[in-house]
Design a protein around this motif. Structure first.
Motif, PDB file in Angstrom:
ATOM      1  N   ASN A   1       0.843  -1.195   0.000  1.00  0.00           N
ATOM      2  CA  ASN A   1       0.000   0.000   0.000  1.00  0.00           C
ATOM      3  C   ASN A   1       0.879   1.247   0.000  1.00  0.00           C
ATOM      4  N   ARG A   2       0.617   2.160  -0.926  1.00  0.00           N
ATOM      5  CA  ARG A   2       1.478   3.327  -1.112  1.00  0.00           C
ATOM      6  C   ARG A   2       1.276   4.379  -0.027  1.00  0.00           C
ATOM      7  N   TYR A   3       0.151   4.337   0.683  1.00  0.00           N
ATOM      8  CA  TYR A   3      -0.151   5.390   1.669  1.00  0.00           C
ATOM      9  C   TYR A   3      -0.632   4.782   2.982  1.00  0.00           C
ATOM     10  N   PRO A   4       0.212   4.007   3.651  1.00  0.00           N
ATOM     11  CA  PRO A   4      -0.201   3.330   4.890  1.00  0.00           C
ATOM     12  C   PRO A   4      -0.552   4.279   6.018  1.00  0.00           C
ATOM     13  N   ASP A   5      -0.045   5.516   5.983  1.00  0.00           N
ATOM     14  CA  ASP A   5      -0.257   6.423   7.114  1.00  0.00           C
ATOM     15  C   ASP A   5      -1.711   6.822   7.308  1.00  0.00           C
ATOM     16  N   PHE A   6      -2.563   6.601   6.321  1.00  0.00           N
ATOM     17  CA  PHE A   6      -3.980   6.895   6.528  1.00  0.00           C
ATOM     18  C   PHE A   6      -4.559   6.036   7.641  1.00  0.00           C
ATOM     19  N   ASN A   7      -4.080   4.798   7.740  1.00  0.00           N
ATOM     20  CA  ASN A   7      -4.583   3.905   8.792  1.00  0.00           C
ATOM     21  C   ASN A   7      -3.597   2.757   8.951  1.00  0.00           C
ATOM     22  N   LEU A   8      -2.654   2.916   9.886  1.00  0.00           N
ATOM     23  CA  LEU A   8      -1.592   1.926  10.051  1.00  0.00           C
ATOM     24  C   LEU A   8      -2.125   0.573  10.497  1.00  0.00           C
ATOM     25  N   ASP A   9      -3.183   0.569  11.306  1.00  0.00           N
ATOM     26  CA  ASP A   9      -3.747  -0.713  11.750  1.00  0.00           C
ATOM     27  C   ASP A   9      -4.340  -1.481  10.570  1.00  0.00           C
ATOM     28  N   ALA A  10      -5.071  -0.771   9.707  1.00  0.00           N
ATOM     29  CA  ALA A  10      -5.641  -1.430   8.526  1.00  0.00           C
ATOM     30  C   ALA A  10      -4.526  -1.884   7.587  1.00  0.00           C
ATOM     31  N   TYR A  11      -3.499  -1.056   7.462  1.00  0.00           N
ATOM     32  CA  TYR A  11      -2.366  -1.427   6.613  1.00  0.00           C
ATOM     33  C   TYR A  11      -1.673  -2.686   7.153  1.00  0.00           C
ATOM     34  N   ASN A  12      -1.428  -2.727   8.430  1.00  0.00           N
ATOM     35  CA  ASN A  12      -0.756  -3.888   9.019  1.00  0.00           C
ATOM     36  C   ASN A  12      -1.600  -5.149   8.894  1.00  0.00           C
ATOM     37  N   GLU A  13      -2.920  -4.981   8.913  1.00  0.00           N
ATOM     38  CA  GLU A  13      -3.817  -6.125   8.759  1.00  0.00           C
ATOM     39  C   GLU A  13      -3.794  -6.641   7.318  1.00  0.00           C
ATOM     40  N   LYS A  14      -3.757  -5.710   6.355  1.00  0.00           N
ATOM     41  CA  LYS A  14      -3.779  -6.085   4.937  1.00  0.00           C
ATOM     42  C   LYS A  14      -2.810  -5.194   4.157  1.00  0.00           C
ATOM     43  N   PRO A  15      -1.510  -5.414   4.300  1.00  0.00           N
ATOM     44  CA  PRO A  15      -0.522  -4.497   3.718  1.00  0.00           C
ATOM     45  C   PRO A  15      -0.519  -4.474   2.192  1.00  0.00           C
ATOM     46  N   GLN A  16      -1.009  -5.552   1.556  1.00  0.00           N
ATOM     47  CA  GLN A  16      -0.987  -5.588   0.091  1.00  0.00           C
ATOM     48  C   GLN A  16      -2.381  -5.823  -0.499  1.00  0.00           C
ATOM     49  N   ASP A  17      -3.403  -5.481   0.258  1.00  0.00           N
ATOM     50  CA  ASP A  17      -4.766  -5.637  -0.232  1.00  0.00           C
ATOM     51  C   ASP A  17      -5.019  -4.666  -1.389  1.00  0.00           C
ATOM     52  N   THR A  18      -5.426  -5.185  -2.527  1.00  0.00           N
ATOM     53  CA  THR A  18      -5.585  -4.352  -3.717  1.00  0.00           C
ATOM     54  C   THR A  18      -6.655  -3.289  -3.533  1.00  0.00           C
ATOM     55  N   TYR A  19      -7.775  -3.660  -2.910  1.00  0.00           N
ATOM     56  CA  TYR A  19      -8.857  -2.677  -2.752  1.00  0.00           C
ATOM     57  C   TYR A  19      -8.426  -1.560  -1.802  1.00  0.00           C
ATOM     58  N   TYR A  20      -7.833  -1.914  -0.669  1.00  0.00           N
ATOM     59  CA  TYR A  20      -7.357  -0.876   0.252  1.00  0.00           C
ATOM     60  C   TYR A  20      -6.304   0.003  -0.418  1.00  0.00           C
ATOM     61  N   ASN A  21      -5.452  -0.635  -1.218  1.00  0.00           N
ATOM     62  CA  ASN A  21      -4.433   0.122  -1.945  1.00  0.00           C
ATOM     63  C   ASN A  21      -5.101   1.189  -2.812  1.00  0.00           C
ATOM     64  N   LYS A  22      -6.186   0.819  -3.488  1.00  0.00           N
ATOM     65  CA  LYS A  22      -6.865   1.759  -4.377  1.00  0.00           C
ATOM     66  C   LYS A  22      -7.551   2.887  -3.616  1.00  0.00           C
ATOM     67  N   VAL A  23      -8.267   2.556  -2.554  1.00  0.00           N
ATOM     68  CA  VAL A  23      -9.015   3.629  -1.878  1.00  0.00           C
ATOM     69  C   VAL A  23      -8.076   4.545  -1.084  1.00  0.00           C
ATOM     70  N   PHE A  24      -6.964   4.006  -0.569  1.00  0.00           N
ATOM     71  CA  PHE A  24      -5.983   4.876   0.074  1.00  0.00           C
ATOM     72  C   PHE A  24      -5.372   5.827  -0.964  1.00  0.00           C
ATOM     73  N   LEU A  25      -5.062   5.292  -2.135  1.00  0.00           N
ATOM     74  CA  LEU A  25      -4.516   6.116  -3.211  1.00  0.00           C
ATOM     75  C   LEU A  25      -5.546   7.154  -3.670  1.00  0.00           C
ATOM     76  N   MET A  26      -6.801   6.765  -3.735  1.00  0.00           N
ATOM     77  CA  MET A  26      -7.869   7.696  -4.099  1.00  0.00           C
ATOM     78  C   MET A  26      -7.894   8.881  -3.136  1.00  0.00           C
ATOM     79  N   MET A  27      -7.760   8.603  -1.859  1.00  0.00           N
ATOM     80  CA  MET A  27      -7.764   9.678  -0.865  1.00  0.00           C
ATOM     81  C   MET A  27      -6.520  10.547  -0.996  1.00  0.00           C
ATOM     82  N   ALA A  28      -5.381   9.919  -1.259  1.00  0.00           N
ATOM     83  CA  ALA A  28      -4.151  10.693  -1.421  1.00  0.00           C
ATOM     84  C   ALA A  28      -4.262  11.649  -2.604  1.00  0.00           C
ATOM     85  N   LEU A  29      -4.864  11.200  -3.687  1.00  0.00           N
ATOM     86  CA  LEU A  29      -5.045  12.057  -4.855  1.00  0.00           C
ATOM     87  C   LEU A  29      -6.043  13.174  -4.573  1.00  0.00           C
TER      88      LEU A  29
END
Length: 511
Positions: free
Chosen positions: A215-243
């Motif tokens: 996940n390119r932007y784990p700082d949005f939610n480190l607990d969620a990132y640690n639970e699913k560090p390479q989850d494709t959907y989380y990766n997309k919505v975190f990136l969406m928020m970063a943009l």
């Protein structure tokens, strides 16, 4: 043996942008044990241009070296196949280390996506700049709405989204908005294809963005990132928020890649933000024929009485034995007994379906009975027969809906807060609210983001709102084993209708 053979002809680099970056990737040619460095000057050369020039240079090299006459089909990237790729970072420079293993063969057509994936993993902030540089337009600076398409391999609906955007630009005038495409497969990294399909709407496109791997932007939610560090959907919505934060978008419009949106409804959705905030709406969505909670609103608005009764009767004859991650699909004979027990523990008191069907009674029962946040239970989502019935009943309505002009559709506001859950296939949400969704501690519990979004809406007393009189087609949920066939049918019908409204481009006709 290692040489410094350049696969580029121009080696100038002028530091005129904040993210001027020189990227070096270790490669070799098939049938050769000689290693080379692939050099990418990202400030003036797209990945596609680099690959095009490299393939021509490699073909000439093959011929000069006396290799077999057939041209090379790609390069061997001397990197770790599992993605654990170390690199040396310097000022304006990224040099990827040579990995001692067998390497990874990358065909020419997949190479631009592979280059961007490496950049996304190893230089996150620079990657955003590089992803957007080929699409830089002055008009983007005034955009207040970011439209995000979550694209997966094999999906076709995005082509009709491009058509709808073309119609919106040519006939209705599109408000200040920018389009971002979030992909996780190299076969979807086709920026030129997107521009071709968008046609007159191509200036809207602000970037294709790589969304696989760490996940390119784990700082949005480190607990969620640690639970699913390479989850494709989380990766997309975190990136969406970063943009959204990067570009100061006031609103986010999120579109799943299996939703068909008529041009008039697309425009109305994009422009609904200010009205939605006045009405205290947390989200705005068009009516979907299988949406939760929009299916009853859709049926009341669009279906003749006898068809509506058929659909509601199907609901009333359905089971309440929900069993998957979202509590949205039914248990089967092969369901793990432990999952059955867990599902039963989380649904206490949901013993039967209302008969005759009552949406109010159903949603009230779900709110009382489900002990977790996964309240997206509904027969149109869990019952394959009902889901497909809603789909087939919707098809005769498509042409009339697609032909409509933009109308000032009022919002249907859930003032009484009857709806316990929102399935987020396509929706508009204020960026600041969605930021709070991603930061919520409960995000780590799963359910993608829709369970947390529903909880935040409830906690902040925000209404789930729909565009009255709207209709967007979502053929099926992926829990339906026939979802690919249903999407293909929908695409064929919508494409035919679209061609009668605004003739398809050559690219659209061939796609």
């Amino acid at each position: 043996m290692q040489t410094s053979w350049r696969l580029l002809t121009c080696v100038c680099a002028v530091l005129f942008e904040a993210w001027t970056l020189h990227v070096e990737v270790p490669v070799s040619l098939p049938n050769s044990d000689v290693r080379y460095w692939l050099h990418w000057e990202t400030d003036y050369q797209t990945a596609a241009d680099l690959v095009r020039h490299t393939s021509e240079t490699a073909a000439s090299y093959y011929e000069d070296a006396g290799f077999p006459p057939e041209k090379p089909q790609g390069l061997l990237f001397l990197i770790d196949q599992l993605g654990e790729t170390p690199a040396i970072h310097g000022v304006g420079r990224l040099r990827i280390d040579i990995h001692p293993g067998p390497g990874l063969f990358v065909p020419w057509e997949d190479m631009p996506g592979r280059l961007h994936s490496l950049l996304a993993m190893l230089a996150t902030d620079a990657a955003l700049w590089v992803e957007e540089l080929p699409f830089k337009e002055e008009r983007h600076e005034s955009s207040s709405v970011g439209i995000f398409v979550l694209q997966s391999p094999g999906r076709l609906a995005y082509r009709m989204l491009c058509w709808s955007l073309r119609v919106a630009v040519l006939r209705f005038g599109l408000p200040d908005s920018s389009l971002h495409v979030l992909v996780h497969s190299r076969e979807n990294w086709r920026p030129e294809e997107w521009k071709d399909y968008l046609g007159e709407a191509a200036p809207m496109l602000r970037g294709l963005h790589w969304s696989k791997g760490p996940n390119r932007y784990p700082d949005f939610n480190l607990d969620a990132y640690n639970e699913k560090p390479q989850d494709t959907y989380y990766n997309k919505v975190f990136l969406m928020m970063a943009l959204a934060l990067r570009h100061n978008y006031r609103y986010i419009v999120s579109v799943d890649d299996d939703v068909f949106l008529p041009p008039n409804i697309l425009v109305r959705l994009i422009t609904s933000g200010a009205q939605a905030e006045r009405e205290n709406c947390g989200v705005v969505s068009p009516l979907l024929q299988n949406g939760v909670p929009s299916v009853e609103l859709w049926a009341q608005k669009f279906l003749p009485e006898h068809d509506r009764k058929r659909l509601f009767q199907c609901f009333s004859e359905s089971s309440v034995q929900y069993c998957d991650t979202f509590q949205s699909a039914y248990c089967t004979s092969t369901t793990d007994p432990a999952l059955r027990r867990k599902a039963k523990e989380e649904i206490v008191g949901l013993e039967e379906v209302p008969n005759p069907w009552s949406a109010e009674a159903w949603y009230s029962s779900v709110r009382r009975s489900v002990k977790s946040d996964f309240m997206g239970l509904h027969p149109v989502r869990g019952n394959k027969t009902c889901m497909e019935l809603a789909f087939w009943l919707s098809l005769p309505l498509l042409e009339e809906v697609w032909k409509k002009d933009v109308e000032d559709l009022p919002l249907l506001v859930d003032s009484a807060r009857e709806f316990p859950y929102f399935c987020n296939n396509v929706y508009l949400v204020p960026s600041d609210l969605y930021h709070r969704v991603l930061q919520d501690p409960g995000l780590r519990l799963g359910g993608a983001d829709e369970a947390t979004l529903s909880r935040v809406l409830h906690r902040e007393n925000k209404a789930i709102c729909h565009l009255d009189g709207s209709f967007a087609l979502h053929p099926a949920y992926s829990t339906n084993p026939n979802f690919v066939a249903l999407e293909t049918t929908a695409f064929s019908i919508v494409k035919s209708i679209a061609n009668r409204i605004l003739p398809l481009t050559r690219v659209e006709r061939s796609g």
